[in-house]
Scaffold this active site. Structure first.
Site, mmCIF file in Angstrom:
data_model
loop_
_atom_site.group_PDB
_atom_site.id
_atom_site.type_symbol
_atom_site.label_atom_id
_atom_site.label_comp_id
_atom_site.label_asym_id
_atom_site.label_seq_id
_atom_site.Cartn_x
_atom_site.Cartn_y
_atom_site.Cartn_z
ATOM 1 N N PRO A 3 6.699 -2.756 -4.078
ATOM 2 C CA PRO A 3 6.551 -2.073 -2.992
ATOM 3 C C PRO A 3 4.919 -2.472 -2.504
ATOM 4 O O PRO A 3 4.031 -2.452 -3.560
ATOM 5 C CB PRO A 3 6.410 -0.752 -3.387
ATOM 6 C CG PRO A 3 6.949 -0.733 -4.953
ATOM 7 C CD PRO A 3 6.890 -1.854 -5.487
ATOM 8 N N GLU A 4 4.961 -2.931 -1.302
ATOM 9 C CA GLU A 4 3.582 -3.222 -0.796
ATOM 10 C C GLU A 4 3.365 -2.262 0.422
ATOM 11 O O GLU A 4 4.137 -1.346 0.562
ATOM 12 C CB GLU A 4 3.569 -4.734 -0.113
ATOM 13 C CG GLU A 4 4.061 -5.662 -1.158
ATOM 14 C CD GLU A 4 4.199 -7.163 -0.604
ATOM 15 O OE1 GLU A 4 3.544 -7.292 0.205
ATOM 16 O OE2 GLU A 4 5.126 -7.891 -1.186
#
Length: 272
Positions: A3-4
């Site tokens: 996840p960014e």
DNA sequence: CTGAGATCCTGGGGGC
DNA sequence: TGCCCCCAGGATCTCA
């Protein structure tokens, strides 16, 4: 998964909808090393009775603001998940390390197969993110500011984009995609990039992040948001993970190299 | 200050 | 089919 910024933003929005205003009734920690508490406090004990005021994002952290003024900062690293479950629902995912029972009977669970993720409880006023970089979607991230950030930096531009103390929230996927959109070779030393190219990259960063948030993030492996739903941006990726496939712009095959010990996907044809 | 390299951890993919 | 080996990957720490 990994996840960014867009994925964390999507998760935080979902959590804000699902848990804001609710009180934490129970906390069960089955893998203590994934939680961190202020000196002298016990994570579970300190959280019981707290009410969630709001849920936001800072860089790649999900941040819960609590009624006491304390905050809970969660980093998902590569494989972490924060999911809300309805009352009575049994979590089928096997790597659940922390479960919080909420006042309405729902549960917020933290799961992480590789256990690199962390839940950090922060004392009120703790300046925990003081060394974090600028938010790339904030007004402070201007084209001029970005242009001067690259001055004197000899590191490859790809590595620079991943440095969270400069810009907060960009990870491998969006670094690759933004460099492709801007037509810049990922290995190019940051300071050697021309002013016009820097401005293109600034625009590309913001564009790719906005577009991904719009699509509720990228699910390359098994990323899911707070409601357990996949994102849609994986269908719009130009280069990330597309080894050997034709570049959407020039048709040459996408290549994969390693820069700063990270896999990097790019096009030799149109990224000079 | 800058940059390079090791470290953590385990599911899953590749090789045989 | 089954087993073994090894890699990916973000942040943090150490070292030059």
């Amino acid at each position: 998964m990994v996840p960014e910024l867009p994925e964390v933003e999507t998760i935080a929005r979902g959590l804000a909808h699902a848990v804001a205003g609710k009180t934490i009734a129970t906390v069960t920690v089955t893998l203590p090393r994934v939680v961190v508490a202020p000196p002298g406090e016990t994570f579970a004990t300190a959280l019981v009775g707290e009410t969630v005021v709001s849920v936001g994002r800072r860089g790649k952290y999900v941040v819960f603001a609590l009624a006491s003024g304390r905050r809970l900062a969660v980093h998902l690293r590569m494989t972490g998940r924060l999911v809300v479950q309805a009352p009575g629902y049994v979590e089928p995912y096997p790597h659940t390390h922390v479960v919080m029972g909420l006042s309405d009977g729902s549960r917020l669970s933290f799961a992480d197969a590789r256990t690199f993720g962390r839940m950090r409880l922060l004392a009120a006023g703790d300046p925990w993110d003081a060394d974090g970089g600028v938010e790339p979607l904030s007004e402070g991230f201007t084209s001029d500011a970005f242009v001067s950030m690259l001055d004197g930096r000899r590191t490859p531009i790809k590595t620079f984009l991943l440095d969270q103390t400069r810009i907060a929230g960009i990870g491998n996927i969006y670094a690759c995609e933004a460099l492709w959109e801007a037509g810049i070779r990922p290995s190019r030393p940051a300071h050697k990039i021309s002013k016009p190219a820097r401005r293109r990259l600034h625009g590309a960063i913001r564009n790719v992040l906005h577009r991904s948030i719009e699509a509720r993030g990228t699910s390359v492996d098994d990323y899911v948001d707070a409601e357990g739903l996949k994102g849609g941006f994986q269908n719009q990726l130009a280069v990330y993970g597309r080894l050997g496939e034709p570049c959407p712009r020039c048709g040459k095959p996408i290549v994969r190299t390693v820069i700063g010990q990270r896999g990097t996907w790019w096009c030799r044809g149109c990224q000079q």
